[in-house]
Write a protein that holds these residues in place. Structure first.
Motif, PDB file in Angstrom:
ATOM      1  N   UNK B  12       0.855  -1.183   0.000  1.00  0.00           N
ATOM      2  CA  UNK B  12       0.000   0.000   0.000  1.00  0.00           C
ATOM      3  C   UNK B  12       0.894   1.236   0.000  1.00  0.00           C
ATOM      4  N   UNK B  13       0.593   2.177  -0.864  1.00  0.00           N
ATOM      5  CA  UNK B  13       1.420   3.384  -0.920  1.00  0.00           C
ATOM      6  C   UNK B  13       1.104   4.309   0.251  1.00  0.00           C
ATOM      7  N   UNK B  14       2.129   4.986   0.739  1.00  0.00           N
ATOM      8  CA  UNK B  14       1.891   6.033   1.724  1.00  0.00           C
ATOM      9  C   UNK B  14       1.613   5.568   3.139  1.00  0.00           C
ATOM     10  N   UNK B  15       1.655   4.251   3.359  1.00  0.00           N
ATOM     11  CA  UNK B  15       1.361   3.734   4.694  1.00  0.00           C
ATOM     12  C   UNK B  15       2.462   2.803   5.168  1.00  0.00           C
ATOM     13  N   UNK B  49       2.807  -2.129   4.362  1.00  0.00           N
ATOM     14  CA  UNK B  49       1.580  -2.903   4.541  1.00  0.00           C
ATOM     15  C   UNK B  49       1.169  -3.503   3.207  1.00  0.00           C
ATOM     16  N   UNK B  51      -0.955  -5.050   0.207  1.00  0.00           N
ATOM     17  CA  UNK B  51      -2.256  -4.632  -0.305  1.00  0.00           C
ATOM     18  C   UNK B  51      -3.375  -5.532   0.225  1.00  0.00           C
ATOM     19  N   UNK B  80       0.856   8.391  13.128  1.00  0.00           N
ATOM     20  CA  UNK B  80       1.572   9.639  12.950  1.00  0.00           C
ATOM     21  C   UNK B  80       1.454  10.082  11.501  1.00  0.00           C
ATOM     22  N   UNK B  81       0.907  11.263  11.293  1.00  0.00           N
ATOM     23  CA  UNK B  81       0.681  11.683   9.919  1.00  0.00           C
ATOM     24  C   UNK B  81       1.156  13.081   9.663  1.00  0.00           C
ATOM     25  N   UNK B  82       2.163  13.473  10.411  1.00  0.00           N
ATOM     26  CA  UNK B  82       2.625  14.846  10.315  1.00  0.00           C
ATOM     27  C   UNK B  82       3.484  15.046   9.077  1.00  0.00           C
ATOM     28  N   UNK B  83       3.214  16.137   8.381  1.00  0.00           N
ATOM     29  CA  UNK B  83       3.937  16.459   7.163  1.00  0.00           C
ATOM     30  C   UNK B  83       5.412  16.692   7.416  1.00  0.00           C
ATOM     31  N   UNK B 113       5.108  11.100   0.471  1.00  0.00           N
ATOM     32  CA  UNK B 113       4.508  11.374   1.764  1.00  0.00           C
ATOM     33  C   UNK B 113       4.054  10.069   2.441  1.00  0.00           C
ATOM     34  N   UNK B 114       4.387   9.923   3.718  1.00  0.00           N
ATOM     35  CA  UNK B 114       4.053   8.709   4.440  1.00  0.00           C
ATOM     36  C   UNK B 114       3.308   8.954   5.736  1.00  0.00           C
ATOM     37  N   UNK B 115       2.415   8.036   6.010  1.00  0.00           N
ATOM     38  CA  UNK B 115       1.742   8.017   7.300  1.00  0.00           C
ATOM     39  C   UNK B 115       2.124   6.705   7.950  1.00  0.00           C
ATOM     40  N   UNK B 117       1.737   3.969  11.314  1.00  0.00           N
ATOM     41  CA  UNK B 117       1.020   3.571  12.513  1.00  0.00           C
ATOM     42  C   UNK B 117       2.001   2.900  13.465  1.00  0.00           C
TER      43      UNK B 117
END
Lengths: 238, 238
Positions: B12-15, B49, B51, B80-83, B113-115, B117
DNA sequence: CCAAAAGTGTTGCAACTACACCCATGG
DNA sequence: CCATGGGTGTAGTTGCAACACTTTTGG
């Protein structure tokens, strides 16, 4: 035309936020729910996360868009990443999508695998002016005990939020975010009782509240008929 | 050749998920950290993560890959999703990437950009067999008070995990996941003291522990020299 | 006067703190 | 014997639950 620029790279793929917005009205704890256009499917207000947007900011934005409120109590409580979400989603998405003239791009995007971060907000019921947004045509403040079936795993998310709210109660003064600027002591008690789900002894509750030295008694009293008018309080802001 | 199939749609992208893996050794609370190949940059074990993978499952997998352990205490604590993550990331990623022969695809993907957990795990220090993985060449169990600078916002994530651990202590029996199968009472006390960061009165602590009726005293005693040998206990499993 | 609202007093329980003190045991 | 580990006793405190009772006040 697409309902939104889902597939344009404006939003982060696979990630969303959902808000459990609590309000307190007529001595009942309420949750704001939205109904998808022309359907019987109710959901929590949610949204996507901009590529250049903080996660918290996305939640704040959703809240602002739906309630017109900013600067209110908002707390992240859990991230839901269960695959099960997808399977059930397929049916519901189809029902929702069909009625809204969704494009194939929209459909592909929204049906793909999603992870959602849950936030709960505590708002002053009276200050909310709901804007349902493009996806919904109606909203409803549902009593916490009579919510019924919700979209996807939103019921689970709601339950999770409730537990977190109960836990927060002991430690902080979060609950007052649910009240109006001024309030009577029995309103506070009633609020605590509904959140905790059990009755409290009036005298002990009042003693405890007052002993914390966080309430200020106002001159003006409540004028709503009845016999003796109760005092009004507000939170001390030192 | 790419280090991993980052851009192939497998993940999954970005996670991502990051694991704060706590262990207890020599009466000190430790965290497992990895060093990126050939650099001075230390990080928490993390991963992406799949897909078709639950978020929790991804965390479990990371844990298994790095420690060889499954079926252990693992708890999600925050996302955590801070830029801000991105900006600092650029420099560090470049340093890391250059030394590892990363492809452009890899680079684009990991720099986007990543978030993330955060999960924290409590493991029996002695049972862990660390496998650093392809990205790292060394690992270190760092004392909780001497961790130093970490990759990206991993220091913040660690602090957050510590707070959660402290909160969990009061309520549940989580802490025993950090101990070996059998342990002495003073080891338990020492563990609680380091997590809570304050000394506890021996007699009261023992009384409380025993009164909970969760410990079983073993026949065999600890044989480590000294004068009187302390008893060994283990958790009751009814 | 009545009823709702507000406040006081008291009792008892449970849990925790801080210490003082005693027993056990291996070398 | 003594240093370490293990355990008991108790006095003081705090917080809370439960309940009985008094006072205030608007109509």
């Amino acid at each position: 035309m697409a309902l939104n620029n889902y597939a344009t790279g404006e939003w982060m793929p696979g990630i969303s936020v959902d808000c459990v917005i609590f309000g307190f009205h007529e001595n009942q704890l309420k949750v704001l729910t939205l109904r998808f256009n022309q359907t019987d499917i109710w959901s929590l207000p949610g949204g996507f996360v901009g590529v250049q947007e903080d996660l918290d900011a996305a939640a704040k934005r959703v809240l602002l868009e739906r309630t017109g409120l900013s600067d209110i109590y908002l707390e992240q409580f859990h991230t839901f990443g269960c695959l099960k979400r997808i399977q059930e989603a397929k049916k519901q998405h189809k029902e929702v999508g069909d009625k809204m003239g969704r494009t194939q791009d929209d459909y592909d995007w929204i049906s793909s695998r999603f992870i959602t971060t849950g936030y709960f907000a505590l708002v002053d019921y009276e200050k909310v002016v709901v804007n349902v947004g493009a996806m919904s045509d109606t909203y409803s403040w549902k009593d916490i005990h009579e919510v019924g079936e919700l979209f996807l795993d939103h019921s689970e998310i709601l339950q999770f939020a409730l537990e977190q709210l109960r836990l927060s109660l002991d430690i902080t003064l979060v609950a007052f975010n649910l009240l109006t600027e001024t309030f009577t002591m029995s309103e506070v008690q009633s609020l605590y009782e509904t959140i905790l789900g059990k009755p409290l002894v009036r005298t002990n509750f009042q003693r405890k509240m007052l002993s914390m030295d966080i309430l200020e008694r106002i001159e003006k009293k409540y004028t709503g008929g009845a016999h003796k008018a109760p005092y009004l309080y507000r939170l001390k802001r030192p």
